[in-house]
Design a protein around this motif. Structure first.
Motif, PDB file in Angstrom:
ATOM      1  N   GLU A   7      -9.611   2.979  -5.395  1.00 22.30           N
ATOM      2  CA  GLU A   7      -9.831   3.560  -6.827  1.00 22.30           C
ATOM      3  C   GLU A   7      -8.996   4.640  -7.182  1.00 22.30           C
ATOM      4  OE1 GLU A   7     -13.759   5.602  -8.959  1.00 22.30           O
ATOM      5  OE2 GLU A   7     -13.994   4.590  -6.898  1.00 22.30           O
ATOM      6  N   GLN A   8      -8.787   5.585  -6.190  1.00 27.33           N
ATOM      7  CA  GLN A   8      -7.876   6.917  -6.547  1.00 27.33           C
ATOM      8  C   GLN A   8      -6.663   6.320  -6.786  1.00 27.33           C
ATOM      9  OE1 GLN A   8      -8.574   8.779  -2.486  1.00 27.33           O
ATOM     10  NE2 GLN A   8      -9.581  10.746  -3.441  1.00 27.33           N
ATOM     11  N   LYS A   9      -6.080   5.225  -6.273  1.00 26.02           N
ATOM     12  CA  LYS A   9      -4.626   5.040  -6.321  1.00 26.02           C
ATOM     13  C   LYS A   9      -4.521   4.248  -7.692  1.00 26.02           C
ATOM     14  CE  LYS A   9      -3.444   4.146  -1.593  1.00 26.02           C
ATOM     15  NZ  LYS A   9      -3.365   3.040  -0.563  1.00 26.02           N
ATOM     16  N   SER A  10      -5.808   3.338  -8.067  1.00 24.04           N
ATOM     17  CA  SER A  10      -5.917   2.671  -9.360  1.00 24.04           C
ATOM     18  C   SER A  10      -5.834   3.811 -10.705  1.00 24.04           C
ATOM     19  CB  SER A  10      -6.748   1.984  -9.554  1.00 24.04           C
ATOM     20  OG  SER A  10      -7.107   1.234 -10.852  1.00 24.04           O
ATOM     21  N   ASP A  69       2.756  -1.657  -0.809  1.00 26.62           N
ATOM     22  CA  ASP A  69       1.438  -1.406  -1.816  1.00 26.62           C
ATOM     23  C   ASP A  69       2.061  -0.927  -3.149  1.00 26.62           C
ATOM     24  OD1 ASP A  69      -1.609  -0.774  -1.859  1.00 26.62           O
ATOM     25  OD2 ASP A  69      -0.665   1.192  -2.423  1.00 26.62           O
ATOM     26  N   ILE A  70       2.986   0.102  -3.034  1.00 22.27           N
ATOM     27  CA  ILE A  70       3.498   0.532  -4.554  1.00 22.27           C
ATOM     28  C   ILE A  70       4.096  -0.777  -5.370  1.00 22.27           C
ATOM     29  CG2 ILE A  70       5.021   2.041  -5.678  1.00 22.27           C
ATOM     30  CD1 ILE A  70       4.596   3.658  -3.241  1.00 22.27           C
ATOM     31  N   VAL A  71       4.962  -1.421  -4.711  1.00 21.11           N
ATOM     32  CA  VAL A  71       5.723  -2.470  -5.354  1.00 21.11           C
ATOM     33  C   VAL A  71       4.792  -3.431  -5.931  1.00 21.11           C
ATOM     34  CG1 VAL A  71       7.197  -4.478  -5.014  1.00 21.11           C
ATOM     35  CG2 VAL A  71       7.904  -2.637  -4.031  1.00 21.11           C
ATOM     36  N   GLU A  72       3.813  -3.868  -5.190  1.00 19.02           N
ATOM     37  CA  GLU A  72       2.984  -4.759  -5.704  1.00 19.02           C
ATOM     38  C   GLU A  72       1.928  -4.267  -7.056  1.00 19.02           C
ATOM     39  OE1 GLU A  72       1.078  -6.559  -2.406  1.00 19.02           O
ATOM     40  OE2 GLU A  72       2.662  -7.996  -1.851  1.00 19.02           O
ATOM     41  N   SER A  73       1.577  -2.865  -6.693  1.00 18.00           N
ATOM     42  CA  SER A  73       0.629  -2.485  -7.764  1.00 18.00           C
ATOM     43  C   SER A  73       1.122  -2.069  -9.113  1.00 18.00           C
ATOM     44  CB  SER A  73       0.306  -0.943  -6.951  1.00 18.00           C
ATOM     45  OG  SER A  73       1.149  -0.142  -7.186  1.00 18.00           O
ATOM     46  N   TYR A  74       2.524  -2.349  -9.110  1.00 21.10           N
ATOM     47  CA  TYR A  74       3.194  -2.401 -10.477  1.00 21.10           C
ATOM     48  C   TYR A  74       3.593  -3.556 -10.784  1.00 21.10           C
ATOM     49  CZ  TYR A  74       3.012   2.783 -10.555  1.00 21.10           C
ATOM     50  OH  TYR A  74       2.553   4.001 -10.855  1.00 21.10           O
ATOM     51  N   LEU A 122       8.867  15.961   8.615  1.00 21.35           N
ATOM     52  CA  LEU A 122       7.451  16.111   8.871  1.00 21.35           C
ATOM     53  C   LEU A 122       6.796  15.977   7.642  1.00 21.35           C
ATOM     54  CD1 LEU A 122       5.297  17.001  10.800  1.00 21.35           C
ATOM     55  CD2 LEU A 122       5.856  19.583  10.199  1.00 21.35           C
ATOM     56  N   LEU A 123       7.131  16.519   6.421  1.00 22.05           N
ATOM     57  CA  LEU A 123       6.373  16.354   5.363  1.00 22.05           C
ATOM     58  C   LEU A 123       6.176  14.832   4.799  1.00 22.05           C
ATOM     59  CD1 LEU A 123       5.061  17.750   3.042  1.00 22.05           C
ATOM     60  CD2 LEU A 123       7.354  17.930   1.577  1.00 22.05           C
ATOM     61  N   LYS A 124       7.399  14.230   4.959  1.00 28.44           N
ATOM     62  CA  LYS A 124       7.348  12.698   4.887  1.00 28.44           C
ATOM     63  C   LYS A 124       5.972  12.091   5.513  1.00 28.44           C
ATOM     64  CE  LYS A 124       9.929   8.436   4.604  1.00 28.44           C
ATOM     65  NZ  LYS A 124       8.970   7.709   5.331  1.00 28.44           N
ATOM     66  N   MET A 125       6.113  12.138   6.713  1.00 29.37           N
ATOM     67  CA  MET A 125       5.190  11.656   7.646  1.00 29.37           C
ATOM     68  C   MET A 125       3.663  12.129   7.201  1.00 29.37           C
ATOM     69  SD  MET A 125       7.322  12.319  11.083  1.00 29.37           S
ATOM     70  CE  MET A 125       6.284  11.345  12.221  1.00 29.37           C
ATOM     71  N   VAL A 126       3.537  13.206   6.963  1.00 26.03           N
ATOM     72  CA  VAL A 126       2.074  13.533   6.593  1.00 26.03           C
ATOM     73  C   VAL A 126       1.732  13.165   5.297  1.00 26.03           C
ATOM     74  CG1 VAL A 126       0.833  15.716   5.762  1.00 26.03           C
ATOM     75  CG2 VAL A 126       2.375  15.966   7.768  1.00 26.03           C
ATOM     76  N   ASN A 127       2.609  13.150   4.165  1.00 26.65           N
ATOM     77  CA  ASN A 127       2.427  12.243   2.982  1.00 26.65           C
ATOM     78  C   ASN A 127       2.301  10.958   3.237  1.00 26.65           C
ATOM     79  OD1 ASN A 127       2.932  14.712   1.339  1.00 26.65           O
ATOM     80  ND2 ASN A 127       5.085  14.490   0.877  1.00 26.65           N
ATOM     81  N   ASP A 128       3.046  10.264   4.067  1.00 34.86           N
ATOM     82  CA  ASP A 128       2.447   9.036   4.420  1.00 34.86           C
ATOM     83  C   ASP A 128       1.191   8.823   4.808  1.00 34.86           C
ATOM     84  OD1 ASP A 128       4.892   8.042   3.725  1.00 34.86           O
ATOM     85  OD2 ASP A 128       5.892   7.725   5.651  1.00 34.86           O
ATOM     86  N   VAL A 129       0.484   9.598   5.858  1.00 32.88           N
ATOM     87  CA  VAL A 129      -0.951   9.427   6.176  1.00 32.88           C
ATOM     88  C   VAL A 129      -1.910   9.719   4.927  1.00 32.88           C
ATOM     89  CG1 VAL A 129      -2.436  10.308   8.015  1.00 32.88           C
ATOM     90  CG2 VAL A 129       0.094   9.983   8.601  1.00 32.88           C
ATOM     91  N   TYR A 150      -1.214   9.205   1.994  1.00 33.03           N
ATOM     92  CA  TYR A 150      -1.421   7.989   0.984  1.00 33.03           C
ATOM     93  C   TYR A 150      -2.306   6.871   1.321  1.00 33.03           C
ATOM     94  CZ  TYR A 150       0.467   4.171  -2.111  1.00 33.03           C
ATOM     95  OH  TYR A 150       0.609   3.420  -3.137  1.00 33.03           O
ATOM     96  N   VAL A 151      -2.177   6.620   2.709  1.00 36.99           N
ATOM     97  CA  VAL A 151      -2.878   5.371   3.112  1.00 36.99           C
ATOM     98  C   VAL A 151      -4.230   5.816   3.451  1.00 36.99           C
ATOM     99  CG1 VAL A 151      -0.944   4.272   4.272  1.00 36.99           C
ATOM    100  CG2 VAL A 151      -2.443   5.859   5.684  1.00 36.99           C
ATOM    101  N   SER A 152      -4.772   7.078   3.342  1.00 35.24           N
ATOM    102  CA  SER A 152      -5.951   7.419   3.566  1.00 35.24           C
ATOM    103  C   SER A 152      -6.739   7.672   2.114  1.00 35.24           C
ATOM    104  CB  SER A 152      -5.955   9.145   4.003  1.00 35.24           C
ATOM    105  OG  SER A 152      -5.505   9.688   3.227  1.00 35.24           O
ATOM    106  N   ARG A 153      -6.094   7.621   1.150  1.00 32.94           N
ATOM    107  CA  ARG A 153      -6.575   7.422  -0.359  1.00 32.94           C
ATOM    108  C   ARG A 153      -7.255   5.924  -0.513  1.00 32.94           C
ATOM    109  NH1 ARG A 153      -1.630   8.680  -2.750  1.00 32.94           N
ATOM    110  NH2 ARG A 153      -2.665   8.112  -5.000  1.00 32.94           N
TER     111      ARG A 153
END
Length: 236
Positions: A70-73, A204-209, A55-62, A64-67
């Motif tokens: 600019e926040q991710k950068s 998204d993570i792989v390409e951002s690094y 459940l925590l993983k699913m919530v964290n996934d949602v 993550y994509v809601s950010r």
């Protein structure tokens, strides 16, 4: 595909969140009502812990994509000097997923064709990449199937190949698997729950690094993900 949540996506996410919540509530109710021996109680606790983590993983996934981008950068900039040992992390997450693999009698084979390699990606981000893809390799596998994880060094990158002996992905769906909220026809047929965000987040993570991620599959036989990550010049 748009990053915005449409009604269909929200409905799917809410439906999938209900599954672990219902399971957790059910086993708590059993613990409260009945007198069970210690072994039975411990099995209930283990299920509650597993479902809570899911459940925590699913919530964290949602979340993550809601950010925003600019926040991710900004977050990536604060983690520029962080690195982690890729071999250690792979063994760690395979061990964490062992209960799922054992439940379906899946054998996970790790082949390290490289030395003690550190990648220029924080441990928390590597966790998201590896757990999403390895978990899929187990869930979409056949009973008593296998998962092969091969790690090698090529120039300034480490190459991680994760291959399963599972149901595969139809050729017409391969270019969609990294889309946000996309659920393959196979996941629906097999009744495998999820938000359809795991692979999108991994990409998204792989390409951002500065890395790269690809997928190849043969329907009914296997799927292989290839992940390329930059090797760190600094070892922690």
């Amino acid at each position: 595909m748009s990053d915005n949540l449409d009604l269909s996506s929200v409905t799917t996410i809410v439906h999938d969140l209900k599954t672990p919540i219902t399971s957790i509530m059910g086993f708590i109710e059993l613990l409260q009502k009945d007198d069970h021996d210690e072994e039975k109680r411990q099995s209930f606790y283990n299920i509650i812990a597993t479902e809570s983590a899911r459940l925590l993983k699913m919530v964290n996934d949602v979340l993550y994509v809601s950010r925003t981008s600019e926040q991710k950068s900004k977050e990536n900039k604060t983690e520029n000097n962080e690195s982690c040992n890729i071999g250690v992390q792979i063994h760690k997450y395979v061990k964490e997923l062992a209960p799922l693999a054992e439940k379906r009698n899946i054998n996970v084979d790790i082949n390290m064709n490289a030395g003690n390699i550190y990648v220029s990606v924080p441990e928390s981000k590597v966790a998201r990449i590896l757990t999403n893809i390895i978990e899929n390799a187990i869930k979409y596998n056949r009973e008593s199937g296998k998962v092969f994880i091969d790690v090698s060094e090529e120039g300034s990158s480490v190459i991680i190949r994760i291959r399963d002996t599972g149901v595969g992905i139809a050729s017409e769906e391969l270019d969609k698997v990294f889309d946000k909220f996309y659920r393959s026809s196979t996941s629906k047929k097999m009744n495998i729950d999820g938000t359809g965000l795991g692979l999108a987040i991994a990409k998204d993570i792989v390409e951002s690094y500065g890395g790269e991620i690809k997928v190849e599959s043969e329907l009914g036989k296997c799927t292989e993900f290839m992940i390329s990550l930059p090797i760190s010049k600094f070892e922690e």
